[in-house]
Motif scaffolding. Sequence first.
Motif, PDB file in Angstrom:
ATOM      1  N   MET A   1       0.930  -1.192  -0.132  1.00 22.36           N
ATOM      2  CA  MET A   1       0.202   0.065  -0.036  1.00 22.36           C
ATOM      3  C   MET A   1       0.720   1.136  -0.124  1.00 22.36           C
ATOM      4  SD  MET A   1      -2.810   1.043   2.600  1.00 22.36           S
ATOM      5  CE  MET A   1      -2.844   2.463   3.542  1.00 22.36           C
ATOM      6  N   LEU A   2       0.501   2.182  -0.847  1.00 24.18           N
ATOM      7  CA  LEU A   2       1.423   3.396  -0.950  1.00 24.18           C
ATOM      8  C   LEU A   2       1.109   4.335   0.236  1.00 24.18           C
ATOM      9  CD1 LEU A   2       0.529   4.406  -4.403  1.00 24.18           C
ATOM     10  CD2 LEU A   2       2.878   3.610  -3.511  1.00 24.18           C
ATOM     11  N   ARG A   3       2.111   5.025   0.755  1.00 18.08           N
ATOM     12  CA  ARG A   3       1.812   5.855   1.935  1.00 18.08           C
ATOM     13  C   ARG A   3       1.132   7.189   1.632  1.00 18.08           C
ATOM     14  NH1 ARG A   3       6.631   4.826   6.047  1.00 18.08           N
ATOM     15  NH2 ARG A   3       6.659   2.557   5.935  1.00 18.08           N
ATOM     16  N   ILE A   4       0.268   7.774   2.202  1.00 12.65           N
ATOM     17  CA  ILE A   4      -0.439   8.707   2.164  1.00 12.65           C
ATOM     18  C   ILE A   4       0.282   9.976   2.527  1.00 12.65           C
ATOM     19  CG2 ILE A   4      -2.488  10.000   2.106  1.00 12.65           C
ATOM     20  CD1 ILE A   4      -3.891   7.253   2.263  1.00 12.65           C
ATOM     21  N   ASP A   5       0.511  11.140   1.886  1.00 12.36           N
ATOM     22  CA  ASP A   5       1.162  12.210   2.533  1.00 12.36           C
ATOM     23  C   ASP A   5       0.085  12.760   3.715  1.00 12.36           C
ATOM     24  OD1 ASP A   5       2.365  14.802   3.119  1.00 12.36           O
ATOM     25  OD2 ASP A   5       2.030  15.665   1.205  1.00 12.36           O
ATOM     26  N   PRO A   6       0.549  12.866   4.829  1.00 11.38           N
ATOM     27  CA  PRO A   6      -0.421  13.683   5.868  1.00 11.38           C
ATOM     28  C   PRO A   6      -1.019  14.833   5.499  1.00 11.38           C
ATOM     29  CG  PRO A   6       1.527  12.661   6.971  1.00 11.38           C
ATOM     30  CD  PRO A   6       1.720  12.626   5.435  1.00 11.38           C
ATOM     31  N   GLY A   7      -0.138  15.699   4.806  1.00 14.33           N
ATOM     32  CA  GLY A   7      -0.551  17.004   4.085  1.00 14.33           C
ATOM     33  C   GLY A   7      -1.765  17.128   3.261  1.00 14.33           C
ATOM     34  N   GLN A   8      -2.112  15.942   2.964  1.00 11.61           N
ATOM     35  CA  GLN A   8      -3.318  15.869   2.007  1.00 11.61           C
ATOM     36  C   GLN A   8      -4.556  15.544   2.722  1.00 11.61           C
ATOM     37  OE1 GLN A   8      -3.208  16.887  -1.203  1.00 11.61           O
ATOM     38  NE2 GLN A   8      -1.180  17.440  -0.755  1.00 11.61           N
ATOM     39  N   ARG A   9      -4.505  15.403   4.143  1.00 15.19           N
ATOM     40  CA  ARG A   9      -5.609  14.986   4.747  1.00 15.19           C
ATOM     41  C   ARG A   9      -6.774  15.632   4.241  1.00 15.19           C
ATOM     42  NH1 ARG A   9      -8.760  14.933   9.305  1.00 15.19           N
ATOM     43  NH2 ARG A   9      -8.780  13.140  10.522  1.00 15.19           N
ATOM     44  N   GLN A  10      -6.700  16.943   4.258  1.00 16.56           N
ATOM     45  CA  GLN A  10      -8.024  17.623   4.270  1.00 16.56           C
ATOM     46  C   GLN A  10      -8.441  17.596   2.865  1.00 16.56           C
ATOM     47  OE1 GLN A  10      -9.590  19.606   6.493  1.00 16.56           O
ATOM     48  NE2 GLN A  10     -11.133  19.955   4.860  1.00 16.56           N
ATOM     49  N   ARG A  11      -7.660  17.339   1.984  1.00 16.45           N
ATOM     50  CA  ARG A  11      -8.079  16.740   0.458  1.00 16.45           C
ATOM     51  C   ARG A  11      -8.784  15.570   0.454  1.00 16.45           C
ATOM     52  NH1 ARG A  11      -5.407  14.524  -4.562  1.00 16.45           N
ATOM     53  NH2 ARG A  11      -6.582  15.436  -6.057  1.00 16.45           N
ATOM     54  N   LEU A  12      -8.279  14.693   1.239  1.00 14.05           N
ATOM     55  CA  LEU A  12      -9.092  13.360   1.309  1.00 14.05           C
ATOM     56  C   LEU A  12     -10.497  13.548   1.907  1.00 14.05           C
ATOM     57  CD1 LEU A  12      -8.744  10.350   0.535  1.00 14.05           C
ATOM     58  CD2 LEU A  12      -7.545  10.003   2.746  1.00 14.05           C
ATOM     59  N   ILE A  13     -10.585  14.464   2.964  1.00 14.81           N
ATOM     60  CA  ILE A  13     -11.750  14.539   3.688  1.00 14.81           C
ATOM     61  C   ILE A  13     -12.884  15.235   2.462  1.00 14.81           C
ATOM     62  CG2 ILE A  13     -12.758  15.941   5.340  1.00 14.81           C
ATOM     63  CD1 ILE A  13     -10.306  15.571   6.862  1.00 14.81           C
ATOM     64  N   GLU A  14     -12.152  16.361   1.575  1.00 12.38           N
ATOM     65  CA  GLU A  14     -13.023  16.679   0.752  1.00 12.38           C
ATOM     66  C   GLU A  14     -13.564  15.728  -0.471  1.00 12.38           C
ATOM     67  OE1 GLU A  14     -11.419  20.533  -0.826  1.00 12.38           O
ATOM     68  OE2 GLU A  14     -10.796  21.081   1.031  1.00 12.38           O
ATOM     69  N   ILE A  15     -12.669  14.900  -0.785  1.00 14.34           N
ATOM     70  CA  ILE A  15     -13.043  14.026  -1.743  1.00 14.34           C
ATOM     71  C   ILE A  15     -14.116  12.943  -1.103  1.00 14.34           C
ATOM     72  CG2 ILE A  15     -12.288  11.820  -2.879  1.00 14.34           C
ATOM     73  CD1 ILE A  15      -9.431  13.136  -3.194  1.00 14.34           C
TER      74      ILE A  15
ATOM     75  N   LYS B   1      -8.382   4.689   3.634  1.00 10.95           N
ATOM     76  CA  LYS B   1      -7.092   5.475   3.493  1.00 10.95           C
ATOM     77  C   LYS B   1      -6.973   6.595   4.847  1.00 10.95           C
ATOM     78  CE  LYS B   1      -6.145   4.923  -1.053  1.00 10.95           C
ATOM     79  NZ  LYS B   1      -6.144   5.630  -2.572  1.00 10.95           N
ATOM     80  N   LEU B   2      -8.079   7.118   5.127  1.00 11.17           N
ATOM     81  CA  LEU B   2      -8.078   8.256   6.189  1.00 11.17           C
ATOM     82  C   LEU B   2      -8.093   7.749   7.535  1.00 11.17           C
ATOM     83  CD1 LEU B   2      -8.591  11.195   6.854  1.00 11.17           C
ATOM     84  CD2 LEU B   2     -11.081  11.052   6.779  1.00 11.17           C
ATOM     85  N   THR B   3      -8.539   6.556   7.707  1.00 12.70           N
ATOM     86  CA  THR B   3      -8.390   5.911   9.015  1.00 12.70           C
ATOM     87  C   THR B   3      -6.816   5.317   9.207  1.00 12.70           C
ATOM     88  OG1 THR B   3     -10.609   5.139   8.976  1.00 12.70           O
ATOM     89  CG2 THR B   3      -8.987   3.854  10.424  1.00 12.70           C
ATOM     90  N   ALA B   4      -6.383   4.803   8.128  1.00 13.67           N
ATOM     91  CA  ALA B   4      -4.811   4.274   8.148  1.00 13.67           C
ATOM     92  C   ALA B   4      -4.014   5.436   8.357  1.00 13.67           C
ATOM     93  CB  ALA B   4      -4.576   3.613   6.744  1.00 13.67           C
ATOM     94  N   MET B   5      -4.539   6.570   7.606  1.00 13.99           N
ATOM     95  CA  MET B   5      -3.378   7.894   7.796  1.00 13.99           C
ATOM     96  C   MET B   5      -3.406   8.401   9.129  1.00 13.99           C
ATOM     97  SD  MET B   5      -3.773  11.716   6.230  1.00 13.99           S
ATOM     98  CE  MET B   5      -4.084  10.896   4.441  1.00 13.99           C
ATOM     99  N   ASP B   6      -4.679   8.443   9.909  1.00 16.42           N
ATOM    100  CA  ASP B   6      -4.612   8.642  11.339  1.00 16.42           C
ATOM    101  C   ASP B   6      -4.019   7.793  12.258  1.00 16.42           C
ATOM    102  OD1 ASP B   6      -6.135  11.006  10.416  1.00 16.42           O
ATOM    103  OD2 ASP B   6      -8.065   9.977  10.954  1.00 16.42           O
ATOM    104  N   GLN B   7      -4.169   6.477  11.950  1.00 14.47           N
ATOM    105  CA  GLN B   7      -3.403   5.565  12.743  1.00 14.47           C
ATOM    106  C   GLN B   7      -1.929   5.775  12.683  1.00 14.47           C
ATOM    107  OE1 GLN B   7      -5.275   1.951  11.353  1.00 14.47           O
ATOM    108  NE2 GLN B   7      -6.951   2.173  12.822  1.00 14.47           N
TER     109      GLN B   7
END
Length: 74
Positions: free
Chosen positions: A1-15, A48-54
């Motif tokens: 699984m690719l790692r998500i940039d934590p700086g893109q969290r807000q963008r993922l929420i908007e998606i 992905k959002l949950t994995a990023m937070d964890q």
Amino acid sequence: MLRIDPGQRQRLIEIIRSLTDRIKEAKLNGWLGEAEGLQVSIQAASKKLTAMDQAQARSKTRITDLGLPRIRRP
């Protein structure tokens, strides 16, 4: 699984919000197949959002201070 940039969290929420709106629209128009496909996408984005937070929580709790090294003299 690719790692998500934590700086893109807000963008993922908007998606996720956008997908939610699109699901509502698809259901209103009777596009049940489209709504189901979007539901799969929203589930993946939520995971992905949950994995990023964890991952972010783990990285903060695993920092260990080892102190300064001491040089031993014979």
